[in-house]
Scaffold this active site. Structure first.
Site: not given
Ligand code: SF4
Length: 251
Positions: A149, A168
């Site tokens: 991420k 996310d």
């Protein structure tokens, strides 16, 4: 026709629901036409969506993204201006002990681990990458506290490289509600999204979902009545619907 429930929220009429159920026959959430429709509507809503973390360099974005774990961008943006005024360069961070950094980032939560990650990443960048944030996924993943991420945020937002999709909490929730994935593991969600979203859209798409998640499709009580994706969304936890909902699409 829309009817109003006792608490004031609008609900579709029973006739409308029957029509909607009939329309679900043969429905495939991953049909290219549906994906194109989702992307088109997101483009209309958030054509210039970008990362909300304040930053002036790849290093500042990396630090801000590490600090954003289990926190909000607003919280992080409150902390980082003073943090980067106090420690302007990656070498300044590398010279710190994690303990020294803790008070500066305490309000972002999980500050002991985050302090270790930030100082550890700074030291590695100074020792192995000549003080420059590396520009490949493979190298970024060697830094403490950096998973896909964070690497995707830095690569996409700063280096403009769409090599993956940021997953996310918002992207996870919306991808599941929109039935673009059934997975809960971020890496599997990213792989599912990469199969159906054109690569040219990978950077923007994640930002668009994040903005939509913040403004409309909240975790609790999504504002479906205001949502421009409503008639192509069949999420099980919709708060208002003109189409059939089903359990395939969950938050
Ligand atoms: S209709 Fe509701 S659940 Fe579906 S994307 Fe919009 S806000 Fe989210």
């Amino acid at each position: 026709m829309l009817t109003h429930s006792r608490n004031g929220s609008k609900k579709p009429s029973s006739t409308q629901s029957k029509v909607a159920r009939r329309d679900l026959k043969g429905y495939n959430p991953l049909q290219p036409e549906r994906i194109a429709e989702i992307l088109g509507r997101l483009d209309q809503l958030y054509f210039d969506a970008t990362c909300a973390l304040t930053h002036r360099s790849a290093w500042e974005l990396l630090v801000a993204t590490i600090l954003s774990a289990q926190s909000t961008d607003v919280n992080v943006n409150r902390v980082t201006p003073e943090l980067f005024r106090k420690y302007p360069t990656v070498r300044d961070f590398a010279a710190l002990e994690p303990k020294q950094l803790e008070p500066d980032i305490q309000s972002t939560g999980f500050f002991r681990n985050k302090a270790k990650f930030v100082v550890g990443a700074a030291r590695k960048i100074v020792a192995e990458f000549a003080g420059e944030v590396p520009e490949t996924m493979e190298q970024l993943l060697t830094l403490p506290g950096v998973a896909r991420k964070t690497a995707n945020v830095v690569l996409g937002t700063w280096f403009k490289q769409g090599v993956g999709i940021v997953v996310d909490t918002h992207v996870t929730r919306l991808s599941r509600r929109l039935e673009l994935t059934k997975n809960t593991d971020p890496q599997k969600i990213e792989a599912d999204l990469m199969k159906v979203i054109p690569q040219t859209k990978w950077i923007l798409f994640a930002h668009q979902l994040i903005w939509h998640g913040r403004k409309v499709c909240a975790a609790r009580a999504p504002k479906c009545v205001e949502c421009r994706l409503e008639n192509i969304c069949h999420a099980a936890d919709k708060t208002w619907s003109t189409v059939a909902i089903h359990k395939m699409a969950t938050p």
